[in-house]
Scaffold this motif. Structure first.
Motif, mmCIF file in Angstrom:
data_model
loop_
_atom_site.group_PDB
_atom_site.id
_atom_site.type_symbol
_atom_site.label_atom_id
_atom_site.label_comp_id
_atom_site.label_asym_id
_atom_site.label_seq_id
_atom_site.Cartn_x
_atom_site.Cartn_y
_atom_site.Cartn_z
ATOM 1 N N ALA A 128 10.986 -2.592 13.260
ATOM 2 C CA ALA A 128 12.146 -1.793 13.652
ATOM 3 C C ALA A 128 11.759 -0.579 14.489
ATOM 4 N N ARG A 129 10.480 -0.382 14.732
ATOM 5 C CA ARG A 129 10.033 0.778 15.494
ATOM 6 C C ARG A 129 9.955 0.467 16.985
ATOM 7 N N THR A 130 9.974 1.519 17.795
ATOM 8 C CA THR A 130 9.883 1.370 19.253
ATOM 9 C C THR A 130 8.667 2.143 19.757
ATOM 10 N N PRO A 131 7.616 1.420 20.217
ATOM 11 C CA PRO A 131 7.459 -0.030 20.148
ATOM 12 C C PRO A 131 7.162 -0.470 18.716
ATOM 13 N N PRO A 132 7.261 -1.770 18.448
ATOM 14 C CA PRO A 132 6.944 -2.250 17.103
ATOM 15 C C PRO A 132 5.513 -1.899 16.706
ATOM 16 N N VAL A 133 5.307 -1.693 15.433
ATOM 17 C CA VAL A 133 3.980 -1.409 14.888
ATOM 18 C C VAL A 133 3.555 -2.595 14.038
ATOM 19 N N TRP A 134 2.520 -3.276 14.475
ATOM 20 C CA TRP A 134 1.991 -4.419 13.730
ATOM 21 C C TRP A 134 0.623 -4.057 13.152
ATOM 22 N N MET A 135 0.341 -4.509 11.959
ATOM 23 C CA MET A 135 -0.965 -4.276 11.361
ATOM 24 C C MET A 135 -2.018 -5.147 12.032
ATOM 25 N N LYS A 136 -3.228 -4.613 12.115
ATOM 26 C CA LYS A 136 -4.326 -5.315 12.783
ATOM 27 C C LYS A 136 -5.611 -5.128 11.985
ATOM 28 N N ARG A 137 -6.598 -5.907 12.342
ATOM 29 C CA ARG A 137 -7.893 -5.822 11.664
ATOM 30 C C ARG A 137 -8.436 -4.392 11.715
ATOM 31 N N GLY A 138 -8.925 -3.926 10.585
ATOM 32 C CA GLY A 138 -9.467 -2.581 10.495
ATOM 33 C C GLY A 138 -8.479 -1.547 9.986
ATOM 34 N N ASP A 139 -7.194 -1.889 9.929
ATOM 35 C CA ASP A 139 -6.189 -0.969 9.388
ATOM 36 C C ASP A 139 -6.327 -0.869 7.864
ATOM 37 N N ARG A 140 -5.702 0.164 7.332
ATOM 38 C CA ARG A 140 -5.569 0.315 5.880
ATOM 39 C C ARG A 140 -4.103 0.600 5.586
ATOM 40 N N ILE A 141 -3.524 -0.211 4.716
ATOM 41 C CA ILE A 141 -2.115 -0.049 4.352
ATOM 42 C C ILE A 141 -2.027 0.317 2.877
ATOM 43 N N GLU A 142 -1.195 1.321 2.583
ATOM 44 C CA GLU A 142 -1.024 1.788 1.213
ATOM 45 C C GLU A 142 0.453 1.741 0.832
ATOM 46 N N VAL A 143 0.700 1.379 -0.402
ATOM 47 C CA VAL A 143 2.030 1.465 -1.003
ATOM 48 C C VAL A 143 1.878 2.326 -2.249
ATOM 49 N N GLU A 144 2.686 3.371 -2.330
ATOM 50 C CA GLU A 144 2.608 4.246 -3.491
ATOM 51 C C GLU A 144 3.994 4.428 -4.092
ATOM 52 N N ILE A 145 4.074 4.257 -5.403
ATOM 53 C CA ILE A 145 5.314 4.493 -6.140
ATOM 54 C C ILE A 145 5.011 5.507 -7.229
ATOM 55 N N GLU A 146 5.796 6.540 -7.257
ATOM 56 C CA GLU A 146 5.628 7.618 -8.214
ATOM 57 C C GLU A 146 5.515 7.059 -9.643
ATOM 58 N N ARG A 147 4.484 7.485 -10.355
ATOM 59 C CA ARG A 147 4.231 7.138 -11.757
ATOM 60 C C ARG A 147 3.871 5.665 -11.963
ATOM 61 N N VAL A 148 3.873 4.884 -10.899
ATOM 62 C CA VAL A 148 3.500 3.471 -11.016
ATOM 63 C C VAL A 148 2.089 3.249 -10.486
ATOM 64 N N GLY A 149 1.785 3.767 -9.294
ATOM 65 C CA GLY A 149 0.429 3.616 -8.803
ATOM 66 C C GLY A 149 0.340 3.586 -7.297
ATOM 67 N N LEU A 150 -0.899 3.419 -6.848
ATOM 68 C CA LEU A 150 -1.229 3.350 -5.425
ATOM 69 C C LEU A 150 -1.893 2.018 -5.153
ATOM 70 N N LEU A 151 -1.251 1.200 -4.360
ATOM 71 C CA LEU A 151 -1.734 -0.107 -3.949
ATOM 72 C C LEU A 151 -2.302 0.032 -2.540
ATOM 73 N N ALA A 152 -3.580 -0.227 -2.362
ATOM 74 C CA ALA A 152 -4.227 -0.011 -1.066
ATOM 75 C C ALA A 152 -4.985 -1.264 -0.654
ATOM 76 N N ASN A 153 -4.829 -1.652 0.596
ATOM 77 C CA ASN A 153 -5.475 -2.850 1.119
ATOM 78 C C ASN A 153 -5.968 -2.643 2.540
ATOM 79 N N PRO A 154 -7.207 -3.074 2.831
ATOM 80 C CA PRO A 154 -7.617 -3.165 4.222
ATOM 81 C C PRO A 154 -6.942 -4.366 4.866
ATOM 82 N N VAL A 155 -6.943 -4.414 6.178
ATOM 83 C CA VAL A 155 -6.392 -5.551 6.920
ATOM 84 C C VAL A 155 -7.537 -6.261 7.614
ATOM 85 N N ALA A 156 -7.591 -7.564 7.443
ATOM 86 C CA ALA A 156 -8.622 -8.388 8.065
ATOM 87 C C ALA A 156 -7.965 -9.443 8.939
#
Length: 280
Positions: A250-278
């Protein structure tokens, strides 16, 4: 209580998180402890006796919270602003779709950008884990009694494949695209339905999504009630509750994940989910 599923010496183990350490509870599977109800989870925690091995949490090889759930049921367009950014109206009924266990990866494990697409997108989501069989046509007021706990999920999507058909299944089930973890947090540790919690994603440290679980159109209790009109939900089934606005397409331009990126999902009091992209 907070549990992790991890691997050591090639075998899956269950661990109870205690600060920065994990008490090794042995080879019992989290799904089996969940099936045993609150008493089963309490017994698993009780087995963390003073002489149980303690391992540093940092450095453990984690597995998906539940490596092979019976069902993974996902909601699309469950935040109004996310529906709007995709040109959709606020839905009157949830957009349900299924994920396969073979798509799952753990926190710390690489999310895989497939060789057939460059359109790898991120979606921060709350995951609710069913604790016992839900009777058909359960009342919404009773629905949360059947939730054992919660975790973080990244519903990574291959957007061009998602749009190749009217249904989203293929774009949501590539191998290495369903990040799930790091921990399972029992429901009693969180507000009812995990409502009122901040939820965010960060790509290479930049905040991409930021919202609150109270913004869900269909919260956990209503979702369970609606699903119970159609199917039997069982212990260990996972409900992935939709993503807020801010995804890459939905972004302009679109943002796609690529090799070498790091993506994190964090939810308060639940945790931090972190993954590299390959790359595949």
């Amino acid at each position: 209580m907070r549990f992790v599923t991890f691997k050591t010496a090639g075998k899956a183990r269950l661990g109870l998180v205690e600060g920065d350490t994990v008490a090794d509870l042995g080879s019992i599977a989290l799904i089996d402890a969940i099936r045993a109800g609150k008493a089963g989870l309490a017994q698993a925690a009780k087995e963390a006796a003073p002489d149980a091995p303690r391992l540093p949490l940092d450095g453990l090889t984690l597995l998906p919270v539940i490596p092979r759930p019976g069902k993974i049921i996902c909601l699309g367009l469950n935040y109004a602003e996310h529906a709007a950014e995709g040109g959709r109206e606020k839905p009157d009924y949830p957009n349900f779709f299924m994920r396969c266990a073979t798509s799952l990866v753990a926190s710390g494990q690489a999310v895989v950008r497939p060789r057939v697409s460059e359109q790898l997108d991120f979606e921060a989501e709350l995951a609710a884990v069913i604790g016992r069989t839900v009777p058909r046509h359960v009342a919404r007021a009773d629905a949360l009694d059947y939730v054992a706990g919660y975790s973080c999920f990244n519903d990574v999507s291959v957007r061009d494949y998602q749009r190749r058909t009217p249904q989203w299944t293929i774009g949501k089930n590539f191998d290495g695209t369903g990040a799930f973890g790091p921990a399972f947090v029992t429901a009693d540790e969180l507000p009812p339905g995990a409502m009122g919690l901040a939820i965010a994603s960060r790509l290479n440290g930049t905040v991409m999504q930021s919202a609150n679980t109270r913004d869900m159109i269909f919260p956990v209790d209503e979702t369970i009630a609606l699903l119970s009109a159609c199917m039997t939900l069982e212990a260990g089934d996972v409900l992935v509750m939709g993503t807020p606005a801010g995804v890459g397409f939905a972004r302009t331009p679109p943002v796609w994940m690529k090799r070498g990126d790091r993506i994190e999902v964090e939810i308060e009091r639940v945790g931090l989910l972190a993954n590299p992209v390959a790359a595949e």
